[in-house]
Design a protein around this motif. Sequence first.
Motif, PDB file in Angstrom:
ATOM      1  N   SER A 107       0.848  -1.190   0.000  1.00 48.94           N
ATOM      2  CA  SER A 107       0.000   0.000   0.000  1.00 48.94           C
ATOM      3  C   SER A 107       0.882   1.238   0.000  1.00 48.94           C
ATOM      4  O   SER A 107       2.086   1.166   0.274  1.00 48.94           O
ATOM      5  CB  SER A 107      -0.908  -0.005   1.235  1.00 48.94           C
ATOM      6  OG  SER A 107      -0.120   0.072   2.418  1.00 48.94           O
ATOM      7  N   GLU A 108       0.311   2.388  -0.311  1.00 50.07           N
ATOM      8  CA  GLU A 108       1.103   3.611  -0.373  1.00 50.07           C
ATOM      9  C   GLU A 108       1.714   3.949   0.992  1.00 50.07           C
ATOM     10  O   GLU A 108       2.841   4.437   1.070  1.00 50.07           O
ATOM     11  CB  GLU A 108       0.233   4.782  -0.858  1.00 50.07           C
ATOM     12  CG  GLU A 108      -0.216   4.680  -2.304  1.00 50.07           C
ATOM     13  CD  GLU A 108       0.947   4.776  -3.282  1.00 50.07           C
ATOM     14  OE1 GLU A 108       2.069   5.154  -2.882  1.00 50.07           O
ATOM     15  OE2 GLU A 108       0.734   4.455  -4.467  1.00 50.07           O
ATOM     16  N   THR A 109       0.993   3.653   2.051  1.00 50.89           N
ATOM     17  CA  THR A 109       1.514   3.931   3.389  1.00 50.89           C
ATOM     18  C   THR A 109       2.726   3.070   3.697  1.00 50.89           C
ATOM     19  O   THR A 109       3.749   3.558   4.198  1.00 50.89           O
ATOM     20  CB  THR A 109       0.417   3.701   4.437  1.00 50.89           C
ATOM     21  OG1 THR A 109      -0.713   4.509   4.127  1.00 50.89           O
ATOM     22  CG2 THR A 109       0.929   4.043   5.827  1.00 50.89           C
ATOM     23  N   GLY A 156      -2.007  -0.851  -6.314  1.00 52.70           N
ATOM     24  CA  GLY A 156      -1.180  -0.068  -7.224  1.00 52.70           C
ATOM     25  C   GLY A 156      -1.443  -0.413  -8.681  1.00 52.70           C
ATOM     26  O   GLY A 156      -1.518   0.470  -9.545  1.00 52.70           O
ATOM     27  N   PHE A 198       3.485   8.947  -5.479  1.00 53.71           N
ATOM     28  CA  PHE A 198       2.809   7.731  -5.039  1.00 53.71           C
ATOM     29  C   PHE A 198       3.682   6.544  -5.435  1.00 53.71           C
ATOM     30  O   PHE A 198       3.608   6.025  -6.545  1.00 53.71           O
ATOM     31  CB  PHE A 198       1.424   7.651  -5.670  1.00 53.71           C
ATOM     32  CG  PHE A 198       0.552   8.827  -5.316  1.00 53.71           C
ATOM     33  CD1 PHE A 198      -0.123   8.856  -4.107  1.00 53.71           C
ATOM     34  CD2 PHE A 198       0.450   9.907  -6.164  1.00 53.71           C
ATOM     35  CE1 PHE A 198      -0.919   9.944  -3.767  1.00 53.71           C
ATOM     36  CE2 PHE A 198      -0.349  10.997  -5.833  1.00 53.71           C
ATOM     37  CZ  PHE A 198      -1.029  11.018  -4.622  1.00 53.71           C
ATOM     38  N   ALA A 246       4.085   3.283  -4.598  1.00 57.20           N
ATOM     39  CA  ALA A 246       3.568   1.968  -4.979  1.00 57.20           C
ATOM     40  C   ALA A 246       2.970   2.001  -6.383  1.00 57.20           C
ATOM     41  O   ALA A 246       3.195   1.091  -7.192  1.00 57.20           O
ATOM     42  CB  ALA A 246       2.528   1.494  -3.968  1.00 57.20           C
ATOM     43  N   LYS A 247       2.245   3.056  -6.682  1.00 56.55           N
ATOM     44  CA  LYS A 247       1.638   3.180  -8.002  1.00 56.55           C
ATOM     45  C   LYS A 247       2.699   3.376  -9.080  1.00 56.55           C
ATOM     46  O   LYS A 247       2.603   2.799 -10.170  1.00 56.55           O
ATOM     47  CB  LYS A 247       0.653   4.347  -7.999  1.00 56.55           C
ATOM     48  CG  LYS A 247      -0.185   4.473  -9.253  1.00 56.55           C
ATOM     49  CD  LYS A 247      -1.178   5.603  -9.111  1.00 56.55           C
ATOM     50  CE  LYS A 247      -2.034   5.769 -10.363  1.00 56.55           C
ATOM     51  NZ  LYS A 247      -2.995   6.889 -10.213  1.00 56.55           N
TER      52      LYS A 247
END
Length: 283
Positions: free
Chosen positions: A43-45, A62, A247, A249-250
């Motif tokens: 996740s992004e976090t 993602g 971002f 992960a993306k």
Amino acid sequence: MSTTAPRAHRVRGKGAGLGLLAWLLGIAFFLPIAWMALTSLHSETDAATNPPSFAASLTLDGYREFFGAGGGASPWPALINSTVASLASTLLVLLLAFPAAYALSINRVRKWTDVLFFFLSTKMLPAVAGLLPIYLFAKNAGMLDNIWLLVILYTSMNLPIAVWMMQSFLAEIPVAVIEAAKVDGARLPTILGRVVAPISLPGIAATALICFIFSWNELLFARVLTGVVAETAPVFLTGFITSQGLFLAKVCAASLVISLPVLAAGFAAQDKLVQGLSLGAVK
């Protein structure tokens, strides 16, 4: 016996050391790709934590966001544009470089070394130095944001490299084979298609793969000369870096997906690539 045995042990030890070094280098080159793949599944976090958490839960969010599940732009037009530009330019490069390399290696023209140097000199100009004239030409010709402009540019950019590579490959073909075909009455198109091409297939594959990689990864001209219609995958990737933040992960998911065609092509043609790149290494 006493002299041969220590020498054999030294040779085996040297071979084991080189093998270990090759494995270490392979792992070192693979680690960034593995890191990118792992980050894309976080996740992004979790992806933004420092130091990174290897025990974080895995998710495909993602990849879903990259393919437009969150309402974003679809990557398929950019991927299709990159595919068209890379494949079309590579095909044109091979069609132009193959007869040129034949004329410079087997049926040599006068001052062929000067011709080769001229091809090489075209790569000495920095790409950014020709960006403004090309932009003005494309603007006046009404070809901005046109995928076929990129095809022409990529063909002209990769052609000198392809001619140099294929010239060294074709120079290794025995002249007796060409002469035998001429004695049997074969004309030049037949010689190129049925005699020279099958023998030099590893070199052609290596040249095609390198030209495809260069075209797929090109960013500078695609970024300046395209907009929405002819946007390529690398340009689409830069759109994930916004003022709202990075971002991670993306971006890693997008980078991995965009890299897959090149990785797949390299893996599928690795035997031909090794044969082609080593074709002129040993006389």
